[in-house]
Enzyme design. Structure first.
Site, mmCIF file in Angstrom:
data_model
loop_
_atom_site.group_PDB
_atom_site.id
_atom_site.type_symbol
_atom_site.label_atom_id
_atom_site.label_comp_id
_atom_site.label_asym_id
_atom_site.label_seq_id
_atom_site.Cartn_x
_atom_site.Cartn_y
_atom_site.Cartn_z
ATOM 1 N N SER A 1 0.876 -1.178 0.000
ATOM 2 C CA SER A 1 0.000 0.000 0.000
ATOM 3 C C SER A 1 0.908 1.220 0.000
ATOM 4 C CB SER A 1 -0.840 -0.004 1.282
ATOM 5 O OG SER A 1 -1.503 1.226 1.467
ATOM 6 N N TYR B 1 -1.960 0.296 10.732
ATOM 7 C CA TYR B 1 -1.969 -0.222 9.355
ATOM 8 C C TYR B 1 -0.663 0.141 8.652
ATOM 9 C CZ TYR B 1 -3.744 -0.903 4.540
ATOM 10 O OH TYR B 1 -3.927 -1.313 3.232
HETATM 11 N N1 LIG Z 1 -8.770 -0.548 -0.787
HETATM 12 C C1 LIG Z 1 -7.707 0.217 -0.631
HETATM 13 O O1 LIG Z 1 -7.795 1.461 -0.583
HETATM 14 C C2 LIG Z 1 -6.320 -0.395 -0.567
HETATM 15 C C3 LIG Z 1 -5.223 0.431 -0.779
HETATM 16 C C4 LIG Z 1 -3.946 -0.094 -0.705
HETATM 17 C C5 LIG Z 1 -3.763 -1.420 -0.416
HETATM 18 N N2 LIG Z 1 -4.835 -2.226 -0.190
HETATM 19 C C6 LIG Z 1 -4.571 -3.625 0.143
HETATM 20 O O2 LIG Z 1 -5.058 -4.439 -0.895
HETATM 21 C C7 LIG Z 1 -5.452 -5.709 -0.381
HETATM 22 C C8 LIG Z 1 -6.882 -5.994 -0.795
HETATM 23 O O3 LIG Z 1 -7.698 -4.944 -0.321
HETATM 24 P P1 LIG Z 1 -9.212 -4.721 -0.820
HETATM 25 O O4 LIG Z 1 -9.426 -3.264 -0.926
HETATM 26 O O5 LIG Z 1 -9.524 -5.601 -1.960
HETATM 27 O O6 LIG Z 1 -9.958 -5.174 0.517
HETATM 28 P P2 LIG Z 1 -11.154 -6.197 0.801
HETATM 29 O O7 LIG Z 1 -12.186 -6.098 -0.262
HETATM 30 O O8 LIG Z 1 -11.522 -5.946 2.218
HETATM 31 O O9 LIG Z 1 -10.439 -7.619 0.654
HETATM 32 C C9 LIG Z 1 -9.621 -8.164 1.625
HETATM 33 C C10 LIG Z 1 -9.445 -9.627 1.284
HETATM 34 O O10 LIG Z 1 -8.534 -10.199 2.237
HETATM 35 C C11 LIG Z 1 -9.087 -11.406 2.711
HETATM 36 N N3 LIG Z 1 -8.593 -11.697 4.054
HETATM 37 C C12 LIG Z 1 -8.586 -10.880 5.127
HETATM 38 N N4 LIG Z 1 -8.071 -11.527 6.190
HETATM 39 C C13 LIG Z 1 -7.734 -12.781 5.759
HETATM 40 C C14 LIG Z 1 -7.179 -13.920 6.366
HETATM 41 N N5 LIG Z 1 -6.831 -13.930 7.662
HETATM 42 N N6 LIG Z 1 -6.977 -15.036 5.615
HETATM 43 C C15 LIG Z 1 -7.299 -15.035 4.310
HETATM 44 N N7 LIG Z 1 -7.857 -14.003 3.672
HETATM 45 C C16 LIG Z 1 -8.065 -12.893 4.394
HETATM 46 C C17 LIG Z 1 -10.591 -11.220 2.667
HETATM 47 O O11 LIG Z 1 -11.243 -12.458 2.502
HETATM 48 P P3 LIG Z 1 -12.035 -13.276 3.643
HETATM 49 O O12 LIG Z 1 -12.641 -12.255 4.576
HETATM 50 O O13 LIG Z 1 -13.056 -14.049 2.869
HETATM 51 O O14 LIG Z 1 -11.004 -14.145 4.269
HETATM 52 C C18 LIG Z 1 -10.741 -10.412 1.375
HETATM 53 O O15 LIG Z 1 -10.821 -11.278 0.267
HETATM 54 C C19 LIG Z 1 -5.230 -5.637 1.138
HETATM 55 O O16 LIG Z 1 -3.972 -6.187 1.448
HETATM 56 C C20 LIG Z 1 -5.244 -4.137 1.396
HETATM 57 O O17 LIG Z 1 -4.522 -3.813 2.567
HETATM 58 C C21 LIG Z 1 -6.111 -1.751 -0.272
#
Ligand SMILES: NC(=O)c1ccc[n+]([C@@H]2O[C@H](COP(=O)([O-])OP(=O)(O)OC[C@H]3O[C@@H](n4cnc5c(N)ncnc54)[C@H](OP(=O)(O)O)[C@@H]3O)[C@@H](O)[C@H]2O)c1
Length: 257
Positions: free
Chosen positions: A142, A155
């Site tokens: 991120s 975070y």
């Molecule tokens: N959205 C943003 O603004 C943003 C910006 C920069 C980076 N990111 C990063 O990008 C990645 C994806 O984010 P997103 O926005 O797509 O968020 P999201 O829609 O909340 O997706 C998070 C995913 O992680 C999985 N997860 C969480 N804890 C887990 C665990 N213990 N074991 C296995 N799976 C787990 C969840 O699946 P389950 O709950 O089904 O396990 C879900 O599929 C993350 O690493 C986040 O930090 C996001």
């Protein structure tokens, strides 16, 4: 040297494929010819996505997995002899409290998921990535892994850990046939990221994106990941920072009234 199989016969494991960036990445890697293995804790969602991808004529399987459960991750890894791509995407934020009042339990959970989860999958699958003769580890960090912001320390600390893991691994395995690619997105409007951060408070979650004309979408980030993964094997995109045009830094965001 091992013969590199064509992309069509190669496996791409995506963690956190049940929503957002992970789901979009699974779809796009499948379209690019990879046999995708979708993992997440919510089995129903990854099974439905695998069905959708297979119905579109591509190849997907679903495997329920908590990335923080090392024994389960090791068991998962036994299913493969080689893996072409590992996308460490599972993760997220919990809370937006200042350091003075942040909940240590939230900090631990964020470290466990974003750092130890990435460590678990990477350690378990690294031999299979090497065995493929042309492996790629993607780490979704991120912009929080590169600079801090008020209310973000838990975070930010975790994502700095994710970044360091990627950077160190690249140093340590140089000479092996495995690339290490870090993708660092800024503001991405996904269905669940902000909702999870604010524990289901939709109003607080909506505020994150308020007035921002076009935050990145999950598809934008998946496109970036897929682009980096599909460069020729000798091209390692070490780090790619991607933000919406309206965001110049973690704290400088243009919001229309
Ligand atoms: N959205 C943003 O603004 C943003 C910006 C920069 C980076 N990111 C990063 O990008 C990645 C994806 O984010 P997103 O926005 O797509 O968020 P999201 O829609 O909340 O997706 C998070 C995913 O992680 C999985 N997860 C969480 N804890 C887990 C665990 N213990 N074991 C296995 N799976 C787990 C969840 O699946 P389950 O709950 O089904 O396990 C879900 O599929 C993350 O690493 C986040 O930090 C996001």
């Amino acid at each position: 040297m091992a013969t590199v199989p064509p992309a069509a016969s190669r496996i791409a494991v995506v963690t956190g494929a049940s929503s957002g960036i992970g789901a979009a990445t699974a779809r796009q890697l499948a379209e690019a010819g990879y046999r995708v293995v979708l993992t997440a804790r919510r089995k129903d969602r990854i099974e439905a996505l695998a069905e959708e991808i297979n119905a579109a004529g591509h190849s997907a399987t679903a495997y329920q997995l908590d990335v923080t459960d090392r024994a389960a991750v090791d068991e998962f890894a036994t299913a493969f002899t080689t893996v072409g791509v590992l996308v460490n995407n599972a993760g997220g934020a919990l809370g937006a409290d200042p350091v003075a009042t942040g909940d240590p339990a939230d900090w631990r959970t964020m470290y466990e998921t974003n750092v130890i989860g990435t460590l678990n999958l990477t350690q378990a699958l690294l031999p299979k990535l090497i065995a493929s003769g042309d492996g790629t580890v993607v780490v979704v960090s991120s912009t929080a892994g590169h600079a801090t912001y008020e209310g973000g320390a838990g975070y930010v600390a975790a994502k700095h850990g994710t970044h360091v893991l990627a950077e160190t691994l690249r140093l340590e395995i140089v000479g092996q046939p495995v690339r290490v690619i870090e993708i660092a997105p800024g503001m991405v409007r996904t269905e669940e990221f902000a909702l999870t951060r604010f524990r289901g408070d939709a109003e607080k979650a909506a505020k994150v994106y308020e007035g921002v004309a076009a935050p990145l979408t999950a598809e934008d980030v998946a496109d970036t990941i897929t682009w980096a993964v599909t460069r020729p094997s000798h091209v390692n995109v070490d780090l790619l920072v991607v933000r919406p045009r309206a965001q110049a830094s973690n704290t400088k965001v243009h919001r229309e009234k």
